[in-house]
Design an enzyme around this catalytic site. Structure first.
Site, PDB file in Angstrom:
ATOM      1  CE  LYS A 163      -0.807   0.235   5.062  1.00 59.12           C
ATOM      2  NZ  LYS A 163      -1.658   0.053   6.078  1.00 59.12           N
ATOM      3  NE  ARG A 164       4.924   1.112   4.411  1.00 59.48           N
ATOM      4  CZ  ARG A 164       4.827   1.899   5.386  1.00 59.48           C
ATOM      5  NH1 ARG A 164       5.085   2.990   5.414  1.00 59.48           N
ATOM      6  NH2 ARG A 164       4.500   1.166   6.502  1.00 59.48           N
TER       7      ARG A 164
END
Ligand code: GLU
Length: 531
Positions: free
Chosen positions: A285-286
């Site tokens: 998700k980064r």
């Protein structure tokens, strides 16, 4: 002419696969084996696209064999599991059309389907392993374990820890037992030799036993670990094939040994290649939004997202890009899964979604779907209280709320011009905010506000100034309704993606800056943790 020849080949291919599918069902029936697969998510966060991808392949495999696909919740990590996360996973898989035959909300003969409700079962099997000398109680404290690890590192020992490394004298064990000191139960693992297990895609995989540690099966609080609960449940739930992510390959030797200890047949294992970011790193998700809810909010059709996930590492016999779930099941052959890391690319997904919208939705269906997506009462009731004070007539609604119905906003570096904040400040604020939001577990507007306030104090900015670039990132302008309310409505993935997009628009840190900022942020993070 050529086209016709091609399509003939396509036709023959699909009828051959139908016959193959038919044959499989007959064979399974002959051997009295109902193929049963499962998805076993841990409810510890947003519903991940990787969960949907693995669920899809399990479902396709089961349905192709005329079998069953079930859902089990692996919530033995009580500190991280939440009921909200479980509900979001169920809702998201259902939205995609990946329905299960048995699950926590669908009672069946093998329930309960939530591991936290199966404590007695795991106790019983742990006791059996202890009685049969296949597991042992370990009274080592956390400090002792750290010490042991350090000693081993200093001595250059590479192998995993075994029972012999952890052993205490008989008197010491008796003493700790009498004092009721906490213990864990660990499995016994051979000290040498090679473990060989089969993977449906990779064939035989060999792992040296010296590399396999004596895994904890039961924690000191009496809760099982993933390994024990997973093996016991797969057996009791009559799972015949386990399709799961390749990150679990290293657990397979322990699982195989447990099946052997219990004298149970092990399901066939199939480790699927992991989804990757466009830069080939593991999808995270980064770098990329990973929540199914994000893709729903972005306005992708469930069918298109499912179609795209099916294309991850798998292709139709005729290589066509667009196909439905039923068409996939009809043509499914697990051997067509390719092991190269499939790249999850949003642009490609958008392209496929465009095809679905144009080819599958009539204007009337488009109207219905769009209304369901944007103008449904649940979503409107989140927006209306926020914008009501800002409008005088209905024509004002779209301008003040359009950012709540959008994807990435058309912002430029000029959008961030501010009389007090320098460009350098804006970039730092956006980067720090992005790190802060990536780590945020509690997506509640009041909590978010207090975190921004603490961020401002730690960075020596007024809350108003720290929020300025966040307003622009989230709403496209600082003249907007409450930014934390908006973030709560937009949800974590969309908010994070917008802040990341804003950072890229003003220019993320150079390599040198990144190092300095990371160091500074570590101090800021300590303040945030207290707030
Ligand atoms: N609970 C595990 C997960 O979250 C399941 C892994 C497996 O399928 O064995 O992915």
């Amino acid at each position: 002419m050529l086209d016709k020849a091609d399509s003939n080949i396509g036709g023959r291919e699909s009828s051959r696969y139908n016959a193959q599918q038919f044959l499989l069902i007959i064979l399974d029936a002959y051997f009295l084996m109902t193929v049963r697969t499962r998805i076993a998510p841990s409810p510890t966060g947003d519903p991940h696209v990787g969960t949907a991808y693995i669920a899809l392949f399990n479902m396709a495999f089961a349905r192709q064999h005329g079998g069953e696909f079930i859902l089990r919740i692996e919530d033995t990590d009580q500190t991280r599991s939440t009921a909200e996360s479980e509900q979001m996973i169920l809702d998201s898989l259902r939205w995609l059309g990946l329905e299960w035959a048995e699950g926590p909300d669908k009672p069946g003969p093998h329930g309960p389907y939530r591991q936290s409700e199966r404590g007695d079962i795991y106790q019983k099997y742990t006791q059996q392993l202890l009685d049969e000398g296949k597991a042992f109680k370990c009274y080592r404290t956390a400090e002792e374990l750290d010490q042991l690890r350090n000693q081993r590192r200093e001595a250059g020992l590479q192998g995993a820890m075994k029972e012999s490394d952890l052993a205490l004298s008989t008197e010491e064990v008796a003493k700790r037992e009498a004092a009721n000191e906490p213990y864990v139960v660990r499995m016994k693992v051979p000290e040498e030799g090679v473990c060989v297990f089969d993977d449906m895609l990779r064939g035989a995989i060999e792992v040296e036993w010296s590399q396999v540690d004596c895994q904890i099966l039961m924690k000191s609080d009496g809760m099982p670990t993933y390994h024990l609960a997973n093996v016991v449940d797969d057996h009791l739930m009559e799972i015949t094939h386990v399709l799961r992510g390749e990150e679990w390959i290293s657990s397979a030797p322990k699982h195989q040994l447990l099946y052997k200890y219990f004298n149970w047949e092990m399901p066939q294992l199939c480790h699927m290649p992991l989804l990757r970011n466009p830069d080939k790193s593991k999808l995270s998700k980064r770098k990329n939004p990973t929540s199914i809810i994000y893709y729903k909010r972005m306005g992708y059709m469930a069918e298109a997202l499912l179609n795209y996930l099916a294309r991850m590492g798998w292709s139709m016999p005729d290589e066509r890009e667009k196909f439905s779930l039923d068409e996939m099941i009809e043509n499914f052959d697990v051997n067509r899964v390719s092991l190269g890391g499939p790249i999850f690319d949003q642009e490609k997904l958008s392209w496929l979604n465009g095809m679905w919208i144009r080819e599958e939705l009539s204007d009337e269906q488009f109207a219905v779907e769009f209304q369901k997506w944007a103008l449904n009462p649940e979503y409107l009731m989140q927006i209306i209280p926020l914008i009501k004070q800002r409008v005088e007539k209905f024509t004002d609604v779209a301008p003040v709320s359009s950012f709540l119905l959008s994807g990435m906003l058309p912002i430029t570096a000029e959008s961030f011009e501010h009389k007090k904040l320098l460009l350098e400040d804006t970039r730092r604020i956006l980067q720090f905010a992005s790190w802060m939001l990536d780590a945020e577990q509690n997506w509640n507007k009041d909590h978010l506000f207090s975190q921004f306030k603490a961020l401002g104090e730690a960075m020596d900015f007024k809350i108003r100034d720290v929020l300025f670039p966040i307003f622009v990132a989230i709403a496209g302008t600082s003249q907007s309704v409450s930014v934390v309310d908006s973030m709560q409505i937009l949800g974590p993935d969309m908010s994070r993606a917008r802040v990341r997009h804003a950072l890229n628009t003003v220019g993320g840190p150079s390599k040198k800056e990144a190092k300095r900022w990371e160091k500074e942020y570590r101090e800021v993070a300590k303040v945030l943790a207290e707030a």
